[in-house]
Each structure stands twice: as structure tokens, then as C-alpha cells.
Write an enzyme that holds these catalytic residues in place. Structure first.
Site, PDB file in Angstrom:
ATOM      1  N   LYS A  77      18.632  -5.383  10.452  1.00 24.80           N
ATOM      2  CA  LYS A  77      19.983  -4.818  10.621  1.00 24.80           C
ATOM      3  C   LYS A  77      19.891  -3.327  10.935  1.00 24.80           C
ATOM      4  O   LYS A  77      20.625  -2.815  11.782  1.00 24.80           O
ATOM      5  CB  LYS A  77      20.823  -5.107   9.365  1.00 24.80           C
ATOM      6  CG  LYS A  77      21.165  -6.589   9.269  1.00 24.80           C
ATOM      7  CD  LYS A  77      21.612  -7.055   7.896  1.00 24.80           C
ATOM      8  CE  LYS A  77      21.788  -8.587   7.886  1.00 24.80           C
ATOM      9  NZ  LYS A  77      22.054  -9.150   6.575  1.00 24.80           N
ATOM     10  N   GLN A 121      23.028  -6.621   0.707  1.00 19.91           N
ATOM     11  CA  GLN A 121      22.207  -7.781   1.070  1.00 19.91           C
ATOM     12  C   GLN A 121      22.204  -8.784  -0.085  1.00 19.91           C
ATOM     13  O   GLN A 121      21.978  -8.413  -1.239  1.00 19.91           O
ATOM     14  CB  GLN A 121      20.769  -7.322   1.387  1.00 19.91           C
ATOM     15  CG  GLN A 121      19.858  -8.436   1.875  1.00 19.91           C
ATOM     16  CD  GLN A 121      20.321  -9.041   3.206  1.00 19.91           C
ATOM     17  OE1 GLN A 121      20.721  -8.327   4.123  1.00 19.91           O
ATOM     18  NE2 GLN A 121      20.279 -10.370   3.314  1.00 19.91           N
ATOM     19  N   ASP A 144      30.706  -6.875   6.549  1.00 21.13           N
ATOM     20  CA  ASP A 144      29.994  -8.145   6.447  1.00 21.13           C
ATOM     21  C   ASP A 144      30.945  -9.258   5.980  1.00 21.13           C
ATOM     22  O   ASP A 144      30.535 -10.405   5.848  1.00 21.13           O
ATOM     23  CB  ASP A 144      28.827  -7.982   5.452  1.00 21.13           C
ATOM     24  CG  ASP A 144      27.731  -9.018   5.644  1.00 21.13           C
ATOM     25  OD1 ASP A 144      27.604  -9.559   6.764  1.00 21.13           O
ATOM     26  OD2 ASP A 144      27.003  -9.309   4.673  1.00 21.13           O
TER      27      ASP A 144
END
Ligand code: NAP
Length: 307
Positions: A77, A121, A144
């Protein structure tokens, strides 16, 4: 003219046959679509820099613990940010981090005007309240698409950043002009970041949606009735080839170290009309959508600052 012939006409350049896979099914090439999307994003980032005296958008990534797969995803990312000219702010926290410490870090990033997107994450180490941490992310920085508020808004058809993987899948289907409205979509998996938001996005796009999970009975029969099948199970080659209705669109969201997904693609492609390869299908689209949503968040923040 029924799909996929219509699609063949529209995107003849992208019709690829895979001899190795013994199929005429169309490859939904996530890598190519993500690369094209990144080119567009790079131009938008350059424009933003001009508007903001050279300041680049920033995606903050938080990695808790030392899981090698998670570390790889965070690195990928960060690399994608660089490819489009954006900065990423990487925050690594030890395995022993507690919920309060992680919440405090998220508060700090929420308050930082230089940060436009926050990625936590997952999975985080056991012992951390992952849901509380997700939900602490300010919704305007939830690029996200993991917050309950974002999920609710998206489900209601209101503006929100969608969970990156299903949002990437929707973008891929749109790119290849795969009909969704009126189609029967079968989603195998109901996780908060994949199966559930996927089902809501397909529903919002007017598909008739069946959601399957570990308690579903006669799973193969449900899958056999799908015009679009999304596999998000987390088990290698779980969806069998003979479960696929001839001509169906197969989206394999899974990824396993042996470089296979959640569908037995080798068999499934013999029946499918189109499919996402593994690797090179859903994975690159997930990262591209995360970056796209960060750029959008940065554009909105710049608009707010100017107003
Ligand atoms: P997850 O949280 O483990 O959820 C798996 C889902 O599959 C659950 O809803 C579970 O049902 C269901 N399931 C498990 N066994 C089943 C069975 N025997 N029959 C029917 N359903 C079953 O996984 P996830 O995070 O959604 O991820 C799913 C897959 O996508 C994984 O392979 C993961 O690696 C991949 N993934 C890829 C990306 C990407 O960027 N490409 C991103 C995220 C995830 P219950 O709810 O009943 O337990």
C-alpha cells in the site's frame, strides 16, 4: 445480444483467452484496470499538489504486530502511494499494544490535518478490540471503509467510502460492463469487510443477492443459481468448478500463499463467462481503491480548507 457477446463487442481489446486454463472466459484483469486507475490518480495528486503549495496527500498506515503477510500488505500500500506521487506515513506498533494505546494513536491521526486517510491493517493481534479501533477512525478519513458508520451510510446508498475490496470489485465489474442490475449475485462469505459490504453494494446496484456462510445448507445449489458469484471464504479452492452456472461471472476475492484463491479456478473457468484471476484480479483493485478513496478524501479536505 446476450452477454458476454455484447461485452465482447464493447471491449474486444480486452478479451483474452487463456490457453493454459482451457477456457474462452473473459479475464477481468484487475492488474490492468488498477494500473490505468493509478495513472488517473497520479494526475489528480499532481493537481492537488499545485493547489496546496506542493503538499501531497498522506495515507497513514498502522501495522500492529509482526505478522509477515500484514507487513507485506502495508508495504504494497505504501508502494502504491509512491506510484501516484502520494506520501504514506507508516506507523508500526508492537504486538503487545493494547486497545487504549491504539485508540490514542488513531485520535492523533484523526486530528492531524496533514493526514487525509487512515488504514488500520487487519487482523490486529488478539486482545485488541478491533471493532472499537476501526470505529474510532474519523469517517472522513475512513478510506478503507471499515467503520460501522461508513458501512451504514454505504448500505443506505449515502455517500461513504466503501470497504476497499468490494468497492474494487464493483469498479472492476463496471469497467468490463458486466451487467449487475436484475442479475442474481451469490456472495459466499459475510465478513464485515468483504462479504457483507459486497452484498450491500451489489444490492444497491440492483442485483438480487443471496449471502451464504458457514451455516448455509445446500451451498452448491445456491452458488449454481448465481449469475455473479463472489467467493470470500478464506479457504483455498473452496468453490468447486461444477458449482458454477455456465456463463456466470466468477469473482474470486480469496488469496492464499500457494497463489490460489477461494475458487477452484482451473475447473471453474471451463464454465464461467468471465472471471478474476488469482493473482492479478481482486488484489490489485483493492489497493487501487484504497488509494483512489484517499485521493478523494484529500480533494474533499482541500475543498473544505478553501471554503
Ligand atoms: P473471514 O473474515 O474469515 O470470513 C470468511 C467468511 O466465509 C465467513 O463469513 C464464513 O462464514 C464464511 N465461510 C467459512 N467457511 C465456510 C463454509 N464452509 N461454507 C460457507 N461459508 C463459509 O474472511 P474475509 O476477511 O472475508 O476474507 C475472505 C477471503 O478474501 C480470504 O481468502 C482473504 O484472504 C481474502 N481477502 C482478500 C483481499 C484482497 O485484497 N484480495 C482482502 C481481504 C480478504 P461465517 O460468518 O458463518 O463464519
Amino acid at each position: 445480444m446476450p452477454w458476454p457477446h455484447r461485452l465482447e463487442q464493447a471491449r474486444g481489446d480486452l478479451l483474452v483467452c487463456s490457453a493454459a486454463m482451457e477456457t474462452n472466459a473473459q479475464i477481468l484483469d484487475g492488474k490492468a484496470v488498477a494500473t490505468a486507475l493509478e495513472q488517473d490518480l497520479a494526475a489528480r495528486v499532481a493537481k492537488l499538489k499545485d493547489r496546496q503549495a506542493g503538499r501531497t496527500p498522506v495515507l497513514a498506515t498502522i501495522l500492529v504486530g509482526d505478522d509477515p503477510a500484514s507487513a507485506t500488505y502495508v508495504r504494497m500500500k505504501g508502494n502504491a502511494c509512491r506510484r501516484v506521487g502520494m506520501d504514506s506515513l507508516r506507523i508500526d506498533l508492537p504486538n503487545a499494544t493494547d486497545t487504549a494505546t491504539l485508540l490514542a494513536k488513531i485520535d492523533e491521526l484523526n486530528a492531524d490535518p496533514a493526514v487525509q486517510g487512515i488504514l488500520l491493517q487487519h487482523p490486529v493481534p488478539k486482545g485488541i478490540d478491533e471493532r472499537a479501533c476501526f470505529d474510532r477512525i474519523a469517517v472522513e478519513k475512513d478510506v478503507d471503509g471499515v467503520t460501522a458508520l461508513g458501512f451504514g451510510r454505504m448500505s443506505l446508498g449515502e455517500r461513504a467510502y466503501g470497504s476497499a475490496t468490494p468497492a474494487g470489485i464493483m469498479r472492476l465489474l463496471k469497467h468490463y460492463q458486466v451487467p449487475v442490475s436484475g442479475q442474481h449475485a451469490v456472495v459466499v462469505g459475510r465478513s464485515p469487510i468483504l462479504g457483507k459490504p459486497m452484498a450491500m453494494m451489489l444490492l444497491n446496484a440492483h442485483a438480487t443477492v443471496t449471502i451464504c456462510h458457514s451455516r448455509t445448507q445446500n451451498l452448491s445449489d445456491h452458488v449454481r443459481s448465481g449469475d455473479i458469484v463472489v467467493a470470500a471464504v478464506g479457504r483455498p479452492r473452496f468453490v468447486k468448478g461444477d458449482w458454477i452456472k455456465p456463463g456466470a461471472v466468477v469473482v474470486d476475492a480469496g488469496y492464499h500463499p500457494e497463489k490460489v484463491g477461494d475458487v477452484d479456478l482451473e475447473e471453474a473457468v471451463k464454465r464461467a463467462g468471465a472471471y478474476t484471476p488469482v493473482p492479478g484480479g481482486v488484489g490489485p483493485m483493492t489497493i487501487a481503491m484504497l488509494i483512489a478513496q484517499t485521493v478523494e478524501a484529500a480533494e474533499r479536505a482541500a475543498d473544505r480548507a478553501r471554503a
